[in-house]
Design a protein around this motif. Structure first.
Motif, PDB file in Angstrom:
ATOM      1  N   VAL A  79       0.831  -1.201   0.000  1.00  0.00           N
ATOM      2  CA  VAL A  79       0.000   0.000   0.000  1.00  0.00           C
ATOM      3  C   VAL A  79       0.870   1.258   0.000  1.00  0.00           C
ATOM      4  N   PHE A  80       2.039   1.187   0.645  1.00  0.00           N
ATOM      5  CA  PHE A  80       2.872   2.374   0.826  1.00  0.00           C
ATOM      6  C   PHE A  80       3.576   2.813  -0.463  1.00  0.00           C
ATOM      7  N   TRP A  81       3.712   1.903  -1.444  1.00  0.00           N
ATOM      8  CA  TRP A  81       4.295   2.323  -2.724  1.00  0.00           C
ATOM      9  C   TRP A  81       3.335   2.100  -3.900  1.00  0.00           C
ATOM     10  N   SER A  82       2.099   1.784  -3.593  1.00  0.00           N
ATOM     11  CA  SER A  82       1.117   1.486  -4.633  1.00  0.00           C
ATOM     12  C   SER A  82       0.746   2.742  -5.414  1.00  0.00           C
ATOM     13  N   HIS A  83       0.445   2.545  -6.706  1.00  0.00           N
ATOM     14  CA  HIS A  83      -0.044   3.624  -7.554  1.00  0.00           C
ATOM     15  C   HIS A  83      -1.538   3.863  -7.354  1.00  0.00           C
ATOM     16  N   ALA A  84      -2.200   2.963  -6.638  1.00  0.00           N
ATOM     17  CA  ALA A  84      -3.615   3.129  -6.296  1.00  0.00           C
ATOM     18  C   ALA A  84      -3.788   2.589  -4.881  1.00  0.00           C
ATOM     19  N   ALA A  85      -3.416   3.407  -3.895  1.00  0.00           N
ATOM     20  CA  ALA A  85      -3.314   2.940  -2.514  1.00  0.00           C
ATOM     21  C   ALA A  85      -4.646   2.437  -1.963  1.00  0.00           C
ATOM     22  N   GLY A  86      -5.721   3.121  -2.286  1.00  0.00           N
ATOM     23  CA  GLY A  86      -7.013   2.699  -1.769  1.00  0.00           C
ATOM     24  C   GLY A  86      -7.426   1.328  -2.262  1.00  0.00           C
ATOM     25  N   ILE A  87      -7.227   1.078  -3.550  1.00  0.00           N
ATOM     26  CA  ILE A  87      -7.559  -0.228  -4.128  1.00  0.00           C
ATOM     27  C   ILE A  87      -6.660  -1.313  -3.536  1.00  0.00           C
ATOM     28  N   ALA A 290      -2.777  -5.226  -6.841  1.00  0.00           N
ATOM     29  CA  ALA A 290      -4.028  -4.898  -7.549  1.00  0.00           C
ATOM     30  C   ALA A 290      -4.043  -3.466  -8.060  1.00  0.00           C
ATOM     31  N   ALA A 291      -2.867  -2.888  -8.326  1.00  0.00           N
ATOM     32  CA  ALA A 291      -2.783  -1.473  -8.692  1.00  0.00           C
ATOM     33  C   ALA A 291      -2.427  -1.249 -10.153  1.00  0.00           C
ATOM     34  N   TYR A 292      -2.469  -2.284 -10.985  1.00  0.00           N
ATOM     35  CA  TYR A 292      -2.158  -2.090 -12.394  1.00  0.00           C
ATOM     36  C   TYR A 292      -3.428  -1.953 -13.231  1.00  0.00           C
ATOM     37  N   TRP A 293      -4.364  -2.875 -13.079  1.00  0.00           N
ATOM     38  CA  TRP A 293      -5.591  -2.838 -13.876  1.00  0.00           C
ATOM     39  C   TRP A 293      -6.583  -1.889 -13.213  1.00  0.00           C
ATOM     40  N   VAL A 294      -6.307  -0.600 -13.365  1.00  0.00           N
ATOM     41  CA  VAL A 294      -7.111   0.448 -12.746  1.00  0.00           C
ATOM     42  C   VAL A 294      -7.613   1.381 -13.844  1.00  0.00           C
ATOM     43  N   LEU A 325       4.726 -10.300 -10.964  1.00  0.00           N
ATOM     44  CA  LEU A 325       5.902  -9.478 -11.230  1.00  0.00           C
ATOM     45  C   LEU A 325       5.515  -8.027 -11.462  1.00  0.00           C
ATOM     46  N   VAL A 326       4.422  -7.804 -12.169  1.00  0.00           N
ATOM     47  CA  VAL A 326       3.970  -6.449 -12.439  1.00  0.00           C
ATOM     48  C   VAL A 326       3.462  -5.784 -11.159  1.00  0.00           C
ATOM     49  N   GLU A 327       2.683  -6.506 -10.371  1.00  0.00           N
ATOM     50  CA  GLU A 327       2.045  -5.899  -9.209  1.00  0.00           C
ATOM     51  C   GLU A 327       2.964  -5.835  -7.991  1.00  0.00           C
ATOM     52  N   LEU A 328       3.795  -6.871  -7.782  1.00  0.00           N
ATOM     53  CA  LEU A 328       4.584  -6.958  -6.553  1.00  0.00           C
ATOM     54  C   LEU A 328       6.078  -7.080  -6.789  1.00  0.00           C
ATOM     55  N   GLY A 329       6.520  -7.036  -8.024  1.00  0.00           N
ATOM     56  CA  GLY A 329       7.940  -7.030  -8.320  1.00  0.00           C
ATOM     57  C   GLY A 329       8.604  -8.376  -8.099  1.00  0.00           C
ATOM     58  N   PHE A 330       9.928  -8.374  -8.199  1.00  0.00           N
ATOM     59  CA  PHE A 330      10.691  -9.603  -8.044  1.00  0.00           C
ATOM     60  C   PHE A 330      10.571 -10.172  -6.629  1.00  0.00           C
ATOM     61  N   LEU A 381      -3.170 -15.265  -7.132  1.00  0.00           N
ATOM     62  CA  LEU A 381      -2.819 -13.936  -6.643  1.00  0.00           C
ATOM     63  C   LEU A 381      -4.007 -13.187  -6.053  1.00  0.00           C
ATOM     64  N   GLY A 382      -5.207 -13.506  -6.484  1.00  0.00           N
ATOM     65  CA  GLY A 382      -6.371 -12.774  -6.009  1.00  0.00           C
ATOM     66  C   GLY A 382      -7.123 -13.512  -4.913  1.00  0.00           C
ATOM     67  N   PRO A 383      -7.918 -12.786  -4.125  1.00  0.00           N
ATOM     68  CA  PRO A 383      -8.747 -13.436  -3.095  1.00  0.00           C
ATOM     69  C   PRO A 383      -9.952 -14.123  -3.707  1.00  0.00           C
ATOM     70  N   TYR A 384     -10.530 -15.045  -2.940  1.00  0.00           N
ATOM     71  CA  TYR A 384     -11.768 -15.719  -3.302  1.00  0.00           C
ATOM     72  C   TYR A 384     -11.625 -16.548  -4.567  1.00  0.00           C
TER      73      TYR A 384
END
Length: 427
Positions: A79-87, A290-294, A325-330, A381-384
């Protein structure tokens, strides 16, 4: 009326409740997007209250779950480096609670109960999809296929393959009498039919491989541990050789041609390339969970337009590791890969190098199915998601549930008194 704790949290006595909880979970994973929050609340309702029934069962040996805890913590910190912190914040809480529910399930229900509940849940999932009878154009494959109540043929194929797998597993390892053949037959036939009309190449191709793994591990029961290791090495070598032959001798193109696909997997390799390019922007930590497909982000909007995703939601790179890799890096993709491999290899090694166990064979096969699918779908990677629930359940099952022993109060022995109540005189 007091309800005994055993019918809720004892794996030997809670088969009815456990099967019901798993069935509710499977239906929630399948159709939460169709019916809204009510199914997610039902999913939480069958697992989270068990924490308060006997908290000591869940608080002991937490160090065994360090790897999933590390990943959940990392997802939350993104969340602290996310491009969409709320999401990212909302999705991180959902994913962490999803891992918690899988942990509760691993500590309270047996593998047989998991299989039984999954069969019930898959039956209702497929039955509802058959009732809806939806067809849609797959923008990736360019074909018109059965999607049921889902938005994708791959999800129909997944639950159909899961139904076939668990039917065969139940009949092979857990049936109690011949009646099991009669009540599993409708689900088996329904699963085969829906797998055929869904035309999901990933589901069709992965199922025989996983059944082969289960058969090999089952055959190893009659061998000594030394010969099991030989079988393991030979089987692993044959798998590597088969992959190499598929890549170098054109077998891959032949197999894909049977499903109407080519070596580009009809657009998937392009998505993987786009994902790799996106990952180069933030290679270490990624864009955030979850901050890429926004909506509003240029790259996401471009890919939605190229693949005709008019809703501008619910798309991914069709590869768990590229997406991570896109969402959480290496850092994130390394931890997630370790989780999947640890769960799979842990149960295989228990069969090959330890005491043979039917439960470990079943979980090795189920996790192996999710491992194969992880290269073409994003279900870890996703919940549920049923896939992530099973993988985390299998990982937590590597350590058996702790046995809570009641503390016994020491009562000093009392001197016996004679019948007349008088103590004898000292000598």
């Amino acid at each position: 009326m007091k309800i005994p704790k055993s019918i809720l949290i004892d794996p030997e006595a809670n088969r009815a409740y456990g099967a019901f909880a798993v069935a509710v979970s499977v239906v929630a994973f399948a159709y939460s997007s169709n019916f809204g929050k009510i199914l997610i609340l039902a999913y939480y309702a069958v697992w989270l209250p068990l924490l308060f029934v006997d908290y000591r069962r869940f608080t002991r040996n937490l160090s065994d779950a360090w790897l999933p805890l590390l990943f959940a913590t990392y997802v939350c910190l993104s969340v602290f480096w996310s491009h969409a912190a709320g999401i990212s914040a909302r999705a991180a809480v959902q994913y962490s609670s999803h891992i918690l529910c899988a942990y509760i399930a691993a500590r309270t229900i047996s593998v047989r109960t998991l299989v039984l509940g999954s069969l019930i849940g898959v039956f209702f999932v497929l039955l509802y999809s058959l009732k809806v009878n939806g067809y849609a154009l797959d923008v990736i494959d360019g074909t018109y296929n059965f999607v049921g109540a889902f938005g994708s043929k791959n999800q129909v194929g997944f639950f159909a393959s899961l139904g076939i797998f668990f039917c065969l597993i139940f009949l092979g390892f857990y049936r109690r009498n011949w009646l099991s053949f009669f009540w599993t037959a409708p689900l088996l036939l329904l699963s085969v039919y829906m797998l055929a009309i869904a035309h999901s190449a990933t589901s069709v191709a992965s199922l025989p491989v996983v059944l082969g793994i289960v058969i090999l591990l089952t055959m190893s029961k009659v061998l000594s541990r030394q010969y099991r290791r030989v079988l393991f090495v030979v089987g692993a070598g044959a798998m590597v050789a088969g992959v190499a032959a598929a890549l170098n001798l054109g077998l891959l193109d032949f197999v894909l041609g049977l499903f109407g696909k080519d070596s580009t997997l009809t657009g998937r390799t392009y998505l993987w390339e786009q994902g790799w390019q996106a990952a180069q922007q933030y290679p270490l930590l990624g864009y955030g969970y979850a901050a890429y497909w926004v909506q509003g982000f240029a790259d996401a909007e471009r890919l939605w337009a190229e693949f005709y995703i008019t809703t501008r939601t619910g798309f991914h790179f069709h590869n768990t590791y590229v997406e991570t890799l896109v969402e959480l890096g290496f850092v994130g993709v390394t931890i997630l890969a370790l989780i999947i491999l640890r769960a799979f290899y842990g149960h295989v090694s228990k069969v090959v190098f330890g005491d043979w166990s039917a439960d470990s064979v079943v979980l090795a096969g189920a996790i192996g199915l999710m491992l194969i699918r992880s290269f073409f779908e994003v279900e870890m990677l996703g919940p549920y998601f049923t896939a992530s629930f099973i993988v985390y359940y299998g990982l937590f099952k590597l350590k058996s549930a702790p046995v809570v022993r009641r503390r016994r109060t020491h009562i000093p022995a009392q001197e016996e008194k004679p019948a007349n109540g008088r103590m004898p005189a000292p000598v």
